[in-house]
Design a protein around this motif. Structure first.
Motif, PDB file in Angstrom:
ATOM      1  N   LEU A   1       0.814  -1.213   0.000  1.00  0.00           N
ATOM      2  CA  LEU A   1       0.000   0.000   0.000  1.00  0.00           C
ATOM      3  C   LEU A   1       0.853   1.272   0.000  1.00  0.00           C
ATOM      4  O   LEU A   1       0.346   2.357   0.206  1.00  0.00           O
ATOM      5  CB  LEU A   1      -0.920   0.031   1.223  1.00  0.00           C
ATOM      6  N   ALA A   2       2.163   1.128  -0.226  1.00  0.00           N
ATOM      7  CA  ALA A   2       3.064   2.284  -0.181  1.00  0.00           C
ATOM      8  C   ALA A   2       2.615   3.363  -1.168  1.00  0.00           C
ATOM      9  O   ALA A   2       2.157   3.066  -2.274  1.00  0.00           O
ATOM     10  CB  ALA A   2       4.490   1.861  -0.486  1.00  0.00           C
ATOM     11  N   ALA A   3       2.756   4.604  -0.729  1.00  0.00           N
ATOM     12  CA  ALA A   3       2.340   5.753  -1.533  1.00  0.00           C
ATOM     13  C   ALA A   3       3.088   5.784  -2.862  1.00  0.00           C
ATOM     14  O   ALA A   3       4.292   5.592  -2.907  1.00  0.00           O
ATOM     15  CB  ALA A   3       2.601   7.036  -0.760  1.00  0.00           C
ATOM     16  N   ARG A   4       2.342   6.033  -3.926  1.00  0.00           N
ATOM     17  CA  ARG A   4       2.931   6.144  -5.255  1.00  0.00           C
ATOM     18  C   ARG A   4       2.906   7.592  -5.743  1.00  0.00           C
ATOM     19  O   ARG A   4       3.452   7.909  -6.786  1.00  0.00           O
ATOM     20  CB  ARG A   4       2.155   5.271  -6.230  1.00  0.00           C
ATOM     21  N   ALA A   5       2.257   8.451  -4.980  1.00  0.00           N
ATOM     22  CA  ALA A   5       2.164   9.873  -5.325  1.00  0.00           C
ATOM     23  C   ALA A   5       2.132  10.672  -4.021  1.00  0.00           C
ATOM     24  O   ALA A   5       1.811  10.143  -2.967  1.00  0.00           O
ATOM     25  CB  ALA A   5       0.903  10.135  -6.134  1.00  0.00           C
TER      26      ALA A   5
END
Length: 140
Positions: free
Chosen positions: A98-102
């Motif tokens: 679920l790591a942030a991509r933005a």
């Protein structure tokens, strides 16, 4: 899934979301260099004030930034909740898939520490408050 996030805040204190279990927690990934983050900052400030009576905790994660710029950002926008200083974005590993991509990305953890909501891009207090309220009421 319960993310693992801990580290040193911009003011040199230790913060660990594990210590916040039992509360809904809003985690915001931001950077002072990020124009959408500047747009979102007043909304997050307002949201943190609106949800304080519900027992909601807030934690920022400042990434790819200098400490000087990050502290100026918080001061300029009146942000009072702590932010981890994470110039290398290492804390995002704790979110696994679920790591942030933005940036900005905002997570809401339920009282058991599970990710209950995610917002990618700048949010508004008006739109996000009902989501947080529902998450806190869910386990009341």
């Amino acid at each position: 899934m319960t993310p693992t996030v801990k580290g040193t805040t911009l003011d040199g204190k230790h913060a660990d979301i594990a210590d916040m279990r039992g509360h809904a927690v809003v985690i915001n990934i931001w950077g002072s260099w990020c124009a959408p983050c500047r747009k979102e900052a007043p909304e997050l400030k307002k949201l943190s004030e609106q949800t304080a009576p519900l027992g909601v905790k807030f934690l920022g994660i400042d990434i790819r930034d200098t400490k000087t710029a990050a502290k100026a950002f918080e001061r300029n926008f009146g942000i009072t909740y702590p932010s981890l200083y994470d110039p290398d974005s290492r804390s995002l590993i704790g979110f696994k898939n679920l790591a942030a991509r933005a940036v900005p990305t905002t997570y809401v953890l339920d009282k058991k520490g599970r990710v209950a909501a995610v917002s990618i891009g700048p949010l508004t207090a008006r739109d996000f408050y009902p989501i947080i309220k529902d998450i806190t009421a869910e386990q009341a």
